[in-house]
Scaffold this active site. Sequence first.
Site, mmCIF file in Angstrom:
data_model
loop_
_atom_site.group_PDB
_atom_site.id
_atom_site.type_symbol
_atom_site.label_atom_id
_atom_site.label_comp_id
_atom_site.label_asym_id
_atom_site.label_seq_id
_atom_site.Cartn_x
_atom_site.Cartn_y
_atom_site.Cartn_z
ATOM 1 N N GLY A 10 29.848 32.567 76.519
ATOM 2 C CA GLY A 10 30.516 33.993 75.966
ATOM 3 C C GLY A 10 29.714 34.683 75.040
ATOM 4 O O GLY A 10 29.847 35.016 74.182
ATOM 5 N N GLU A 47 38.009 26.208 75.230
ATOM 6 C CA GLU A 47 38.709 26.872 74.657
ATOM 7 C C GLU A 47 40.010 26.321 74.374
ATOM 8 O O GLU A 47 40.489 26.977 73.591
ATOM 9 C CB GLU A 47 38.573 28.588 75.794
ATOM 10 C CG GLU A 47 37.758 29.183 75.376
ATOM 11 C CD GLU A 47 37.463 30.510 76.486
ATOM 12 O OE1 GLU A 47 38.789 30.740 77.419
ATOM 13 O OE2 GLU A 47 35.871 31.017 75.778
ATOM 14 N N SER A 53 27.328 31.614 80.042
ATOM 15 C CA SER A 53 26.179 32.452 79.889
ATOM 16 C C SER A 53 25.419 32.705 81.193
ATOM 17 O O SER A 53 24.286 33.406 81.791
ATOM 18 C CB SER A 53 25.654 32.934 79.050
ATOM 19 O OG SER A 53 26.694 33.126 77.751
ATOM 20 N N ASN A 89 35.961 32.439 86.211
ATOM 21 C CA ASN A 89 36.826 31.981 85.147
ATOM 22 C C ASN A 89 37.424 33.477 85.103
ATOM 23 O O ASN A 89 36.290 33.057 83.566
ATOM 24 C CB ASN A 89 36.804 30.766 83.911
ATOM 25 C CG ASN A 89 37.562 30.186 83.338
ATOM 26 O OD1 ASN A 89 39.165 30.880 83.646
ATOM 27 N ND2 ASN A 89 37.067 29.531 82.468
ATOM 28 N N GLU A 96 30.019 22.490 80.185
ATOM 29 C CA GLU A 96 29.623 23.775 79.257
ATOM 30 C C GLU A 96 29.222 23.743 77.847
ATOM 31 O O GLU A 96 30.136 23.621 77.127
ATOM 32 C CB GLU A 96 30.749 24.349 80.129
ATOM 33 C CG GLU A 96 31.399 24.929 81.224
ATOM 34 C CD GLU A 96 32.361 25.680 81.552
ATOM 35 O OE1 GLU A 96 31.829 27.165 81.686
ATOM 36 O OE2 GLU A 96 33.222 26.159 80.314
ATOM 37 N N HIS A 111 38.657 23.070 79.524
ATOM 38 C CA HIS A 111 37.837 24.320 78.831
ATOM 39 C C HIS A 111 37.850 24.232 77.345
ATOM 40 O O HIS A 111 38.526 23.720 76.707
ATOM 41 C CB HIS A 111 38.490 25.072 79.435
ATOM 42 C CG HIS A 111 37.701 26.691 79.656
ATOM 43 N ND1 HIS A 111 36.888 27.316 78.424
ATOM 44 C CD2 HIS A 111 36.365 26.817 80.426
ATOM 45 C CE1 HIS A 111 35.978 27.896 78.408
ATOM 46 N NE2 HIS A 111 35.397 28.007 79.232
ATOM 47 N N LYS A 118 39.542 33.952 82.926
ATOM 48 C CA LYS A 118 40.154 33.904 81.482
ATOM 49 C C LYS A 118 41.419 34.987 81.907
ATOM 50 O O LYS A 118 42.483 34.746 82.081
ATOM 51 C CB LYS A 118 39.270 34.167 79.750
ATOM 52 C CG LYS A 118 37.630 32.896 80.970
ATOM 53 C CD LYS A 118 37.101 33.031 79.068
ATOM 54 C CE LYS A 118 35.498 32.114 79.780
ATOM 55 N NZ LYS A 118 35.117 31.835 79.081
#
Length: 259
Positions: A176, A100, A215, A11, A170, A98, A13
């Site tokens: 991250g 985010e 991560s 991904n 996730e 996701h 991003k």
Amino acid sequence: MGKRTAIVAGNWKMNGALGASRDLVVELAAGVGTGGGAEMLLCPPFVYLDAASRWLESTPIALGAQNLASEVDPGAYTGEVSGTMLRDVGCVYVVVGHSERRTLYGESDEQVVAKFRAAQTVGLVPILCVGETLAEREGGRTETVVSRQVNAVLETLGASVLAAAVVAYEPVWAIGTGRTATPDQAQEVHALIRALIAAQDATIAGGLRILYGGSVKAGNAEELFARDDIDGGLVGGASLDVSEFLTIFHAASGQEPAP
Ligand code: PGA
């Protein structure tokens, strides 16, 4: 590794530039080999998908998008990209929900379900992301939150839709941050997700790929992927580094990296 074919998805991003993206794809294609026992998937930003699909021709690497519109039919939706358009440029998968998207852009469970449905309507395979925040985990609400996110799809669309979908667990606190869920923590939630689905349809639950994201690195991929219910990874930061990502991929495929 379970009996399912693992997926290792990158991904990207909102990272990359045209030339650097091409270099990354070309180098990954050179290192992926025949794929072995796993599928590699890349999810670049929308604007690079068309080019990426050409760079990926004659490679075993699949293409996916990071998001799509919840609307299926064309129309006045400024800034949106439909599933049909993604199919047009060679996408097979699309990430939906996701964290985010959920936290930064306010996507609700209902919107995520609508996107999941829109993806399948046009023949894309949705990768449904679920996961709890740090506060939710520390408050003992991991199971409640993850169940709610999975149930949003199960209750609206039924378990059968998961025959043509992928789930990614996730934990938000691991994305991250460099803080990975331990293999035990991840396995526990993966098993919970599979059990939730098995309660409705054991066959579909048994065949469903559930990826771990948060991560994932070269140094922790193998022990994560070794767990029974972890069928590969959704990789952010480490997917931008050729050697890291290939090592993660080979941890899932069981193949030696190309020299
Ligand atoms: P990360 O991101 O690997 O950089 O933690 C994972 C993701 O958000 O999909």
